[in-house]
Design a protein around this motif. Structure first.
Motif, PDB file in Angstrom:
ATOM      1  N   VAL A 151      12.944 -27.252  17.715  1.00 12.31           N
ATOM      2  CA  VAL A 151      12.865 -27.378  16.258  1.00 12.31           C
ATOM      3  C   VAL A 151      14.247 -27.227  15.631  1.00 12.31           C
ATOM      4  O   VAL A 151      14.627 -27.974  14.719  1.00 12.31           O
ATOM      5  N   THR A 152      15.031 -26.277  16.141  1.00 11.00           N
ATOM      6  CA  THR A 152      16.378 -26.062  15.605  1.00 11.00           C
ATOM      7  C   THR A 152      17.254 -27.286  15.839  1.00 11.00           C
ATOM      8  O   THR A 152      17.975 -27.735  14.936  1.00 11.00           O
ATOM      9  N   SER A 153      17.205 -27.840  17.047  1.00 10.45           N
ATOM     10  CA  SER A 153      18.002 -29.042  17.338  1.00 10.45           C
ATOM     11  C   SER A 153      17.581 -30.197  16.442  1.00 10.45           C
ATOM     12  O   SER A 153      18.429 -30.916  15.899  1.00 10.45           O
ATOM     13  N   ALA A 154      16.270 -30.376  16.265  1.00 11.46           N
ATOM     14  CA  ALA A 154      15.788 -31.448  15.392  1.00 11.46           C
ATOM     15  C   ALA A 154      16.179 -31.184  13.947  1.00 11.46           C
ATOM     16  O   ALA A 154      16.508 -32.106  13.195  1.00 11.46           O
ATOM     17  N   GLY A 155      16.168 -29.886  13.548  1.00 13.53           N
ATOM     18  CA  GLY A 155      16.527 -29.546  12.180  1.00 13.53           C
ATOM     19  C   GLY A 155      17.958 -29.885  11.843  1.00 13.53           C
ATOM     20  O   GLY A 155      18.289 -30.193  10.699  1.00 13.53           O
ATOM     21  N   LYS A 156      18.837 -29.842  12.839  1.00 16.38           N
ATOM     22  CA  LYS A 156      20.247 -30.154  12.605  1.00 16.38           C
ATOM     23  C   LYS A 156      20.494 -31.649  12.444  1.00 16.38           C
ATOM     24  O   LYS A 156      21.601 -32.047  12.079  1.00 16.38           O
ATOM     25  N   ILE A 157      19.484 -32.449  12.737  1.00 13.94           N
ATOM     26  CA  ILE A 157      19.627 -33.908  12.609  1.00 13.94           C
ATOM     27  C   ILE A 157      18.493 -34.471  11.769  1.00 13.94           C
ATOM     28  O   ILE A 157      17.989 -35.556  12.030  1.00 13.94           O
ATOM     29  N   ARG A 158      18.091 -33.703  10.734  1.00 12.55           N
ATOM     30  CA  ARG A 158      16.975 -34.157   9.905  1.00 12.55           C
ATOM     31  C   ARG A 158      17.249 -35.520   9.283  1.00 12.55           C
ATOM     32  O   ARG A 158      16.326 -36.274   8.976  1.00 12.55           O
ATOM     33  N   ASP A 159      18.518 -35.840   9.043  1.00 11.41           N
ATOM     34  CA  ASP A 159      18.835 -37.141   8.452  1.00 11.41           C
ATOM     35  C   ASP A 159      18.601 -38.282   9.420  1.00 11.41           C
ATOM     36  O   ASP A 159      18.582 -39.454   9.024  1.00 11.41           O
ATOM     37  N   ARG A 160      18.403 -37.982  10.701  1.00 12.27           N
ATOM     38  CA  ARG A 160      18.189 -39.020  11.716  1.00 12.27           C
ATOM     39  C   ARG A 160      16.808 -38.921  12.355  1.00 12.27           C
ATOM     40  O   ARG A 160      16.548 -39.575  13.360  1.00 12.27           O
ATOM     41  N   PHE A 161      15.959 -38.091  11.780  1.00 16.21           N
ATOM     42  CA  PHE A 161      14.684 -37.804  12.414  1.00 16.21           C
ATOM     43  C   PHE A 161      13.553 -38.240  11.499  1.00 16.21           C
ATOM     44  O   PHE A 161      13.577 -37.979  10.296  1.00 16.21           O
ATOM     45  N   SER A 162      12.525 -38.876  12.064  1.00 12.34           N
ATOM     46  CA  SER A 162      11.431 -39.387  11.252  1.00 12.34           C
ATOM     47  C   SER A 162      10.575 -38.251  10.711  1.00 12.34           C
ATOM     48  O   SER A 162      10.473 -37.176  11.303  1.00 12.34           O
ATOM     49  N   LEU A 163       9.934 -38.501   9.584  1.00  9.99           N
ATOM     50  CA  LEU A 163       9.058 -37.518   8.969  1.00  9.99           C
ATOM     51  C   LEU A 163       7.888 -37.188   9.888  1.00  9.99           C
ATOM     52  O   LEU A 163       7.525 -36.020  10.063  1.00  9.99           O
ATOM     53  N   ASP A 164       7.290 -38.211  10.498  1.00 13.74           N
ATOM     54  CA  ASP A 164       6.154 -37.969  11.389  1.00 13.74           C
ATOM     55  C   ASP A 164       6.575 -37.161  12.608  1.00 13.74           C
ATOM     56  O   ASP A 164       5.849 -36.270  13.054  1.00 13.74           O
ATOM     57  N   GLY A 165       7.748 -37.476  13.155  1.00 13.85           N
ATOM     58  CA  GLY A 165       8.236 -36.728  14.311  1.00 13.85           C
ATOM     59  C   GLY A 165       8.473 -35.265  13.968  1.00 13.85           C
ATOM     60  O   GLY A 165       8.111 -34.366  14.738  1.00 13.85           O
ATOM     61  N   TRP A 166       9.072 -35.024  12.806  1.00 14.02           N
ATOM     62  CA  TRP A 166       9.323 -33.647  12.387  1.00 14.02           C
ATOM     63  C   TRP A 166       8.010 -32.894  12.178  1.00 14.02           C
ATOM     64  O   TRP A 166       7.851 -31.749  12.611  1.00 14.02           O
ATOM     65  N   SER A 167       7.054 -33.523  11.501  1.00  9.43           N
ATOM     66  CA  SER A 167       5.764 -32.873  11.248  1.00  9.43           C
ATOM     67  C   SER A 167       5.061 -32.530  12.549  1.00  9.43           C
ATOM     68  O   SER A 167       4.468 -31.453  12.685  1.00  9.43           O
ATOM     69  N   ALA A 168       5.115 -33.453  13.518  1.00  7.83           N
ATOM     70  CA  ALA A 168       4.468 -33.207  14.811  1.00  7.83           C
ATOM     71  C   ALA A 168       5.125 -32.042  15.540  1.00  7.83           C
ATOM     72  O   ALA A 168       4.446 -31.218  16.165  1.00  7.83           O
ATOM     73  N   LEU A 169       6.440 -31.939  15.453  1.00  6.33           N
ATOM     74  CA  LEU A 169       7.151 -30.862  16.145  1.00  6.33           C
ATOM     75  C   LEU A 169       6.868 -29.509  15.486  1.00  6.33           C
ATOM     76  O   LEU A 169       6.646 -28.501  16.177  1.00  6.33           O
TER      77      LEU A 169
END
Length: 794
Positions: free
Chosen positions: A587-605
Motif C-alpha cells: 500500500v505504501t509503495s502504491a501510495g507513492k505513485i498515486r498519480d500513476r495508479f488506477s482508482l480501481d487498483g488502489w481501491s482493491a489494494l
C-alpha cells in the motif's frame, strides 16, 4: 445575523419552514431585503420533496464515492498521525454569478497587488526605503528568503497560483481573512468535492447552470506549458511526499493535468540545469508547480536540515533554467502582519483602494497601533505577526497566550512580534445536522491562477464549514467539513473539458519519461504483492494440514513452519502480523505513485489491507484460517489481474512485472530446495504442487509426484506461469525493452546476467536438480534485483 422570525419563514419549502427557532435561517440564504436568495430556491424545493430516507441515501452516495476514490487528508494530532476520510458537507454553498463576478474582480486586483509587493521586496525594496513597509518587520519574517533577493523569475512573474480565504460579515460584505501565496492546498480536493456533491444532487446540478471547474485548470495547464523552455524541459509538480497532509490532492492534480509528480530526491542540478532522474538517465525539467515549502527546497542555501529538497536548486533558478510556480519566498506575503499594510500599499502601488478589504489588523511594532491594541485587547485577537492562521481560529480572550503571562505583559515584552486583529464574526451556511438544515459558520477559499490571458478565479469549489456554531470550528484540525461552492448563472454555461476539442489537430503524445523513484516503487509493489501471495499460499497449506492432523509436531508441518519462519512469521498468530505488514508495504509503495495508479487498483489494494487486518483479529487456527486465507488470496489475485489488465503497457508496467517475476522465482526456488530433498517428509511434494497452484497440470502430465516431475513442472516448464523458467523468460522479454538494455550493440551487464541465468536453467536436466543447486539459483535471482536497482534506481 439574528435568527429570522417565524413570520419570515412562511411560504418557504417545508424543509426551511421547519427550522428550530433558536437556530434560525443561515445568513447565506438570506438577501439584504430579508428574502431567500433566488439561487437557493431550486435546491431547497428539491430537498423538501425528498423523504429522510431518500436524503440519507443520496448523502451516502457522495460519501461512498469519496471512500471508493480513496480521498483523504492526513491529520497530525498530539502524538499521532492519522489519515482522515475527506469530510464532506453535503449541502453546497450557492452564490449568484453576478455576486461572484464582483468578488472575482476584487480578488484579481488583490492578486496583482501581491505580485507587485513580491516583486518589490525581492527587487528594488522601494517600499522599505519609502517607509511603507517597516524594515524590521520584513527582516523578522522567517518566510522572506534573503538568498532570493535580486533573483528575477524566468517567467517574469513571482506568483502563478494563489488562494485567498474569505468570510462574509454580518453586514453582508466579504472580507479577506488571509492570503495563501506559498503553496496553497485544496484545489484538487475541490474537484473531488464537486464530483461527490454532483452525485448527491445530480438532477439539480444539471439544471442549475453551475459553472464548471475544468476550464480553470485547463487554462492554468496552458500557462504551465507556456512557461516551459521550448524543447528543453518538461513540467512537474513538486511534492514533499507521501506523508504530506494533502498528498492525495497533489497526486490527484498531477494525474488530472498530466504532470509528473516529483519529490526533491527525483531532481538533480547538473551545471545550472535542473534535471529529473529517470530510468533513461537525467532529463531536463523547466517548470515546477511547487507544493513544497520554500525553505525546504534547497538544503545548501536555505534550511540545511531539509531532506526534502534538491541541493543546488537556487543555482538553476538564478540562471533562469527553471521556473517555480510560485517563486521561492512567496510565503512572506502570507503572514498576518502583512494584512496591516496592504490597504496602504494598494494606494501606493495601484492608486486605488482595495475592492475587497481584509480583516482589520494592527502591527504592534508601531507606537500608535501598539497603544490601540493594548487599549482594546479584550475585543481583539492577539496573535503572532508571522503566523498565517485565520483570526477566526483564535480566541479573542487570549487563548494563544504563552503560559504564565498576562496579555499586558505579552504585549509589552513581544510587541514587535505581535498583531492585533478584529475578531471576525462569520456568516452561516446551511449544513445537514440531525435531520434538518442548520446554520454553521463558513469561510470561502478562492483559487486564482495566472493564465496567458491574465489572472482567472476558479468559479467556486471550496468552502470550510464548522461542525458547531463556534467560529473556530471551521479549522480542519478541529474537524470542520468541506462543502462545494456553486456559482449559478441565469442561463446555460459552457461545459469545458481538458480534452482537446473538435477541430484541433490530433497528435499522439508519447508516454513521458519514468522517474527512477516511481519505477523503484512499481518494482517493489510487484515484489510485495507477489511475496504476500507466496506467504498466504504457504499459510493456507499449513492450516489446511493442521486441520487434518492437529499435530503441530508432524514432520510436514514442521517443514512448512521452517519455511514460514524464513519470512519472520510467528505461527502463534493464525494470520501473522508479517503478512499484514507486507500488504501495508505494498500500500505504501502504491501510495507513492498515486498519480500513476488506477482508482480501481488502489481501491482493491486498500480493501485487501482492510480485510487482512479484520481477518487477523478474528480467525482461528486450522480450517477457519485456511478458508479465511483463501478469501485473501482471491482478493490478491483479483488485484493483480485488475492491475495487469488495465495498466498501460509502458515502462512502469514493465518494472511492476519484473518485480513480480523476481519475487515469484525467488520464492519457488527456496520452497523447492526445502521440499525435494530425500529426507523431505511425506506429502512434501504434493504440498509443493499445491502451493505452486499446479495440481491439475501435474495430474494431467505425470503419473505420480516425484522430485523430477515436480522440478520439471515448477522449474523447467516455460509454459507454466508458476515455473522459474517462465518467470526468467518473462523478465528477459521486459528487460530487453528497457532503456540501456544494449550498449554498443551488446547486452548490458543486467541483460548478460539474466541471459546466462536463463540459459543455465533451460539446459538443466530435471533429474540433475538438487537442493544445493536451487539455493544457489535463489541467490542468483536475488542478485538480479540488485542489478535492476543499480542500473535504474540508484
Amino acid at each position: 445575523m439574528s435568527a429570522v422570525s417565524r413570520e419570515m419563514s412562511e411560504g418557504l419549502p417545508p424543509i426551511v419552514a421547519g427550522y428550530r427557532p433558536l437556530e434560525g435561517i443561515p445568513d447565506e440564504m438570506i438577501g439584504l431585503d430579508g428574502s431567500i436568495r433566488a439561487p437557493w430556491l431550486p435546491l431547497l424545493a428539491h430537498l423538501s420533496a425528498l423523504s429522510p430516507a431518500e436524503i440519507a441515501a443520496r448523502f451516502g452516495r457522495g460519501d461512498q464515492y469519496l471512500r471508493d476514490a480513496g480521498v483523504y487528508y492526513r491529520h497530525y494530532g498530539k502524538g499521532d498521525v492519522a489519515s482522515r476520510d475527506w469530510p464532506l458537507s453535503h449541502v453546497p454553498v450557492i452564490l449568484a454569478e453576478s455576486e461572484w463576478q464582483a468578488l472575482a474582480d476584487g480578488l484579481v486586483q488583490r492578486a496583482e497587488l501581491l505580485e507587485a509587493v513580491m516583486a518589490d521586496i525581492y527587487g528594488e525594496n522601494t517600499l522599505l526605503t519609502s517607509g511603507d513597509l517597516p524594515g524590521t518587520l520584513l527582516a523578522a519574517n522567517p518566510h522572506w528568503l534573503r538568498p532570493l533577493v535580486g533573483v528575477k523569475p524566468a517567467s517574469g512573474h513571482f506568483l502563478h497560483f494563489i488562494a485567498m480565504d474569505l468570510g462574509r460579515g454580518e453586514d453582508g460584505r466579504w472580507w479577506v481573512l488571509g492570503d495563501r501565496t506559498e503553496a496553497p492546498s485544496g484545489a484538487g480536493f475541490a474537484l473531488e468535492t464537486r464530483v461527490a456533491t454532483s452525485r448527491v444532487f445530480a438532477e439539480i446540478y444539471r439544471q442549475s447552470n453551475v459553472h464548471r471547474l475544468a476550464g480553470f485548470f485547463g487554462a492554468f495547464r496552458d500557462m504551465l506549458d507556456w512557461m516551459r523552455t521550448p524543447g528543453t524541459g518538461s513540467v512537474g509538480l513538486l511534492t514533499s511526499g507521501l506523508f504530506n497532509e494533502t498528498y492525495y490532492e497533489q497526486a490527484y492534480i498531477a494525474r488530472y493535468l498530466g504532470l509528473s509528480l516529483l519529490e526533491g530526491e527525483d531532481l538533480v542540478v547538473e551545471g545550472q540545469d535542473l534535471k529529473v532522474r529517470t530510468i533513461d538517465g537525467l532529463k531536463p525539467i523547466s517548470v515546477l508547480w511547487r507544493r513544497l515549502e520554500s525553505a525546504w527546497c534547497d538544503p545548501l542555501e536555505l534550511d540545511e536540515r531539509s531532506r526534502l529538497g534538491t541541493p543546488g536548486l537556487l543555482d538553476a533558478i538564478r540562471a533562469g533554467r527553471v521556473t517555480m510556480a510560485n517563486a521561492l519566498g512567496a510565503g512572506a506575503l502570507e503572514t498576518q502582519a502583512f494584512l496591516a499594510f496592504l490597504p496602504r500599499l494598494c494606494e501606493r502601488l495601484r492608486g486605488e483602494s482595495l475592492a475587497i478589504p481584509n480583516v482589520a489588523t494592527w502591527w504592534c511594532g508601531q507606537e500608535a497601533e501598539y497603544q490601540y491594541v493594548r487599549e482594546n485587547r479584550h475585543r481583539l485577537v492577539i496573535s503572532r505577526a508571522n503566523a498565517n492562521r485565520l483570526p477566526i481560529e483564535l480566541d479573542p480572550q487570549g487563548s494563544t497566550l504563552p503560559e504564565a503571562m498576562t496579555p499586558e505583559r505579552w504585549l509589552d515584552e513581544e510587541r514587535h512580534a505581535l498583531v492585533g486583529q478584529e475578531a471576525v464574526r462569520l456568516s452561516t451556511t446551511p449544513a445537514w445536522k440531525d435531520g434538518v438544515l442548520a446554520p454553521r459558520p463558513m469561510t470561502l477559499r478562492v483559487f486564482l491562477a495566472r493564465t496567458p490571458e491574465g489572472w482567472q478565479a476558479m468559479p467556486g469549489g471550496f468552502a470550510r464549514v464548522g461542525q458547531t456554531l463556534e467560529p473556530g470550528s471551521i479549522a480542519m484540525r478541529y474537524g470542520s467539513n468541506v462543502a462545494d461552492v456553486w456559482i449559478v448563472a441565469d442561463k446555460p454555461v459552457p461545459e469545458p473539458s481538458l480534452l482537446r476539442q473538435n477541430g484541433t489537430a490530433f497528435m499522439r503524445k508519447q508516454p513521458g519519461t519514468l522517474p527512477a523513484r516511481a519505477a523503484d516503487n512499481l518494482f517493489w509493489l510487484g515484489r510485495y504483492v507477489e511475496r504476500t501471495e507466496g506467504m498466504l499460499r504457504l499459510l493456507r497449506a499449513y492450516h489446511g494440514r493442521l486441520a487434518e492432523s492437529a499435530d503441530t509436531e508432524a514432520p510436514l508441518l514442521q517443514r512448512v513452519a521452517e519455511l514460514l519462519e524464513t519470512y519472520g512469521m510467528d505461527l502463534a498468530q493464525p494470520l501473522p502480523s508479517e503478512v499484514i505488514s507486507c500488504i501495508q508495504s505494498a500500500v505504501t509503495s502504491a501510495g507513492k505513485i498515486r498519480d500513476r495508479f488506477s482508482l480501481d487498483g488502489w481501491s482493491a489494494l486498500v480493501d485487501l489491507a482492510s480485510s487482512a487486518e479484520q481477518i487477523g483479529r478474528q480467525v482461528q487456527p486450522g480450517d477457519d484460517a485456511a478458508r479465511a486465507i483463501s478469501v485473501l488470496i482471491r482478493k490478491l489475485t483479483g488485484f493483480s489481474g485488475l492491475v495487469h489488465e488495465n495498466m498501460y503497457r509502458a515502462m512502469g508496467w514493465r518494472f511492476l512485472t519484473i518485480g513480480q517475476s523476481i519475487e515469484r522465482a525467488i520464492g519457488m526456488a527456496g520452497w523447492l530446495s526445502a521440499m525435494i530433498p530425500a529426507d523431505a517428509p511425506d506429502g512434501a511434494l504434493d504440498l509443493m504442487i499445491e502451493v505452486g497452484d499446479s495440481v491439475m497440470t501435474h495430474r494431467r502430465r505425470y503419473a505420480m509426484a516425484m522430485p523430477e516431475s515436480v522440478c520439471d513442472l515448477m522449474v523447467l516448464d516455460s509454459l507454466n506461469p508458476r515455473s522459474i523458467l517462465f518467470e526468467l523468460e518473462r523478465m528477459q522479454s521486459h528487460i530487453e525493452l528497457l532503456p540501456g538494455s544494449r550498449r554498443e550493440n551488446r547486452l548490458s551487464p543486467l541483460g548478460q546476467a539474466l541471459l546466462k541465468l536463463r540459459t543455465d536453467v533451460a539446459t538443466m536436466p530435471a533429474e540433475a536438480i538438487t537442493p544445493e543447486w536451487l539455493l544457489d539459483l535463489k541467490w542468483r535471482i536475488a542478485g538480479l534485483s540488485d542489478a535492476v536497482t543499480d542500473t535504474y534506481f540508484a
